[in-house]
Design an enzyme around this catalytic site. Structure first.
Site, PDB file in Angstrom:
ATOM      1  N   ARG A   1     -13.751  -7.372  -3.233  1.00 15.85           N
ATOM      2  CA  ARG A   1     -13.417  -6.959  -1.710  1.00 15.85           C
ATOM      3  C   ARG A   1     -12.840  -5.610  -1.724  1.00 15.85           C
ATOM      4  O   ARG A   1     -12.128  -5.092  -2.253  1.00 15.85           O
ATOM      5  CB  ARG A   1     -12.066  -8.046  -1.384  1.00 15.85           C
ATOM      6  N   VAL A   2     -13.190  -4.860  -0.350  1.00 15.69           N
ATOM      7  CA  VAL A   2     -12.650  -3.688  -0.017  1.00 15.69           C
ATOM      8  C   VAL A   2     -11.960  -3.670   1.283  1.00 15.69           C
ATOM      9  O   VAL A   2     -12.250  -4.387   2.158  1.00 15.69           O
ATOM     10  CB  VAL A   2     -13.972  -2.590   0.116  1.00 15.69           C
ATOM     11  N   GLY A   3     -10.707  -3.417   1.052  1.00 13.79           N
ATOM     12  CA  GLY A   3      -9.699  -3.024   2.207  1.00 13.79           C
ATOM     13  C   GLY A   3      -9.976  -2.227   3.089  1.00 13.79           C
ATOM     14  O   GLY A   3     -11.035  -1.343   3.191  1.00 13.79           O
ATOM     15  N   ASP A   4      -8.983  -1.847   4.147  1.00 17.80           N
ATOM     16  CA  ASP A   4      -8.986  -0.866   5.128  1.00 17.80           C
ATOM     17  C   ASP A   4      -8.554   0.666   4.619  1.00 17.80           C
ATOM     18  O   ASP A   4      -8.993   1.497   5.051  1.00 17.80           O
ATOM     19  CB  ASP A   4      -7.986  -0.927   6.186  1.00 17.80           C
TER      20      ASP A   4
ATOM     21  N   THR B   1       0.937  -1.251  -0.143  1.00 19.42           N
ATOM     22  CA  THR B   1       0.006  -0.048  -0.017  1.00 19.42           C
ATOM     23  C   THR B   1       0.995   1.215  -0.043  1.00 19.42           C
ATOM     24  O   THR B   1       2.040   1.151   0.304  1.00 19.42           O
ATOM     25  CB  THR B   1      -0.727  -0.143   1.173  1.00 19.42           C
TER      26      THR B   1
ATOM     27  N   GLY C   1      -5.911  -5.861   5.737  1.00 22.38           N
ATOM     28  CA  GLY C   1      -6.909  -4.860   5.795  1.00 22.38           C
ATOM     29  C   GLY C   1      -8.052  -5.264   6.760  1.00 22.38           C
ATOM     30  O   GLY C   1      -8.442  -4.575   7.441  1.00 22.38           O
TER      31      GLY C   1
ATOM     32  N   THR D   1      -0.608   0.072   6.760  1.00 24.91           N
ATOM     33  CA  THR D   1      -0.506  -0.871   5.609  1.00 24.91           C
ATOM     34  C   THR D   1      -0.514  -2.497   6.323  1.00 24.91           C
ATOM     35  O   THR D   1       0.146  -2.500   7.407  1.00 24.91           O
ATOM     36  CB  THR D   1       0.822  -0.695   4.816  1.00 24.91           C
ATOM     37  N   GLY D   2      -1.051  -3.472   5.633  1.00 26.80           N
ATOM     38  CA  GLY D   2      -1.145  -4.787   6.220  1.00 26.80           C
ATOM     39  C   GLY D   2      -2.644  -5.161   6.007  1.00 26.80           C
ATOM     40  O   GLY D   2      -3.323  -4.774   5.237  1.00 26.80           O
TER      41      GLY D   2
END
Ligand code: ASP
Length: 314
Positions: free
Chosen positions: A202-205, A174, A228, A225-226
């Protein structure tokens, strides 16, 4: 004039140092330094933290070294679905884009959403249409693809079949930036292709305000970052700001506590950059490395990928 300060990251999905040549690492560090210069330049000329974080993220989205924009990760269908968000700590205004397919610089579209004022988060084809209507650059999917991401998708599919785990670099990455401007305002911005082989849609953080991105004047600005899913569940950005604001923890204690205790408990890769309202910077991570850089109140600038830290000219 208040302190100005800035920190950036290019993701905690970094390969072991020995797996790339010294010149490859140097090229990545050069792009980190260019991103810092773009953002810090805005702050030095008295500009807003919000403009500084956008400028820094654009440089990393354009670089093939990081998982955002050009060089973004591929999902399970071999498609780039791009997430980004930006937040102004002065007003708590925020803009976010998720699962976009064609926006060259998703962070610019997120920023335009703040200016537009009608929505915080736009998703999918509507996000692409919004960007196009704003006159932002639109690209075919092939623009975002690099050989490294094609290979990472193949590797992650092989790992999934064999029931083994991929390397941090194959999995994710990220980019993000946080800044404090001369007026004492904070801002944060984050942009990503998400994790490699992620499910369709899929939606991340990264586009979730409070999770992967958060800024609040008087507390701090955070970009994560990581994995999510865990940043969403722990509401990481807001959690760190709350510890600073309500527990009175210093920024390093709050950020370390979340990365090295709360998130580490899930056995996931995680990292973040944060800046406090006094210009303090924190950049904890629990993976073999994290692309990162920062400039503190004394104007000294540094970039790093693993443990060695390099001073760079601004
Ligand atoms: N946080 C990103 C996501 O889950 C990926 C990463 O930073 O590694 O989409």
């Amino acid at each position: 004039m208040n302190n100005i300060a800035m920190a950036i990251h290019g993701g905690c999905g970094v390969m072991p140092e020995e797996s790339m040549t010294a010149s490859d690492w140097q090229a990545a560090r050069n792009d980190l330094a260019a991103a810092l210069r773009a953002g810090y330049g805005v702050l030095q000329s008295g500009g807003r933290a919000l403009d500084a974080v956008e400028a820094a993220v654009v440089v990393m989205e354009d670089s093939p070294h990081f998982n955002a924009g050009h060089g973004a990760a591929l999902n399970e269908n071999g498609v780039h679905e791009l997430d980004a968000s930006i937040m102004d700590g002065a007003t708590l205004e925020a803009g976010a884009i998720s699962a976009a397919l064609a926006i060259r610089n998703p962070i610019k579209a997120a920023r335009r959403l703040i200016d537009d004022g009608r929505a915080v988060l736009l998703t999918g084809a509507a996000a692409d249409r919004f960007a196009e209507a704003c006159g932002l650059a639109i690209e075919p999917q092939s623009y975002f693809t690099t050989q490294k991401r094609v290979e990472a998708l193949e590797a992650m599919k092989a790992h999934a079949e064999a029931g083994t785990d991929g390397t941090e670099n194959e999995k994710h990455g990220t980019v993000g930036a946080v800044a404090l401007d001369a007026a004492g305002h904070l801002a944060a911005a984050t942009s990503t292709g998400g994790y490699t082989n992620k499910p369709d849609g899929r939606v991340g953080d990264s586009p979730i305000i409070g999770a992967g991105t958060y800024a609040r004047d008087g507390a701090c600005a955070v970009s994560g970052t990581g994995k999510g899913e865990f940043f969403i569940r722990h509401v990481v950005g807001h959690e760190i700001a709350s510890r600073v604001a309500y527990l009175g923890q210093d920024l390093a204690t709050a950020a370390d506590g979340v990365v090295h205790r709360d998130l580490a408990a899930h056995d996931i890769g995680a990292g973040l950059v944060a800046v406090g309202s006094d210009g303090t910077v924190a950049a904890p991570y629990n993976t073999p490395g994290m692309f990162r850089g920062w400039v503190t109140g004394d104007g000294k600038a540094f970039v790093a990928t693993h443990t060695t830290i390099y001073e760079v000219a601004m």
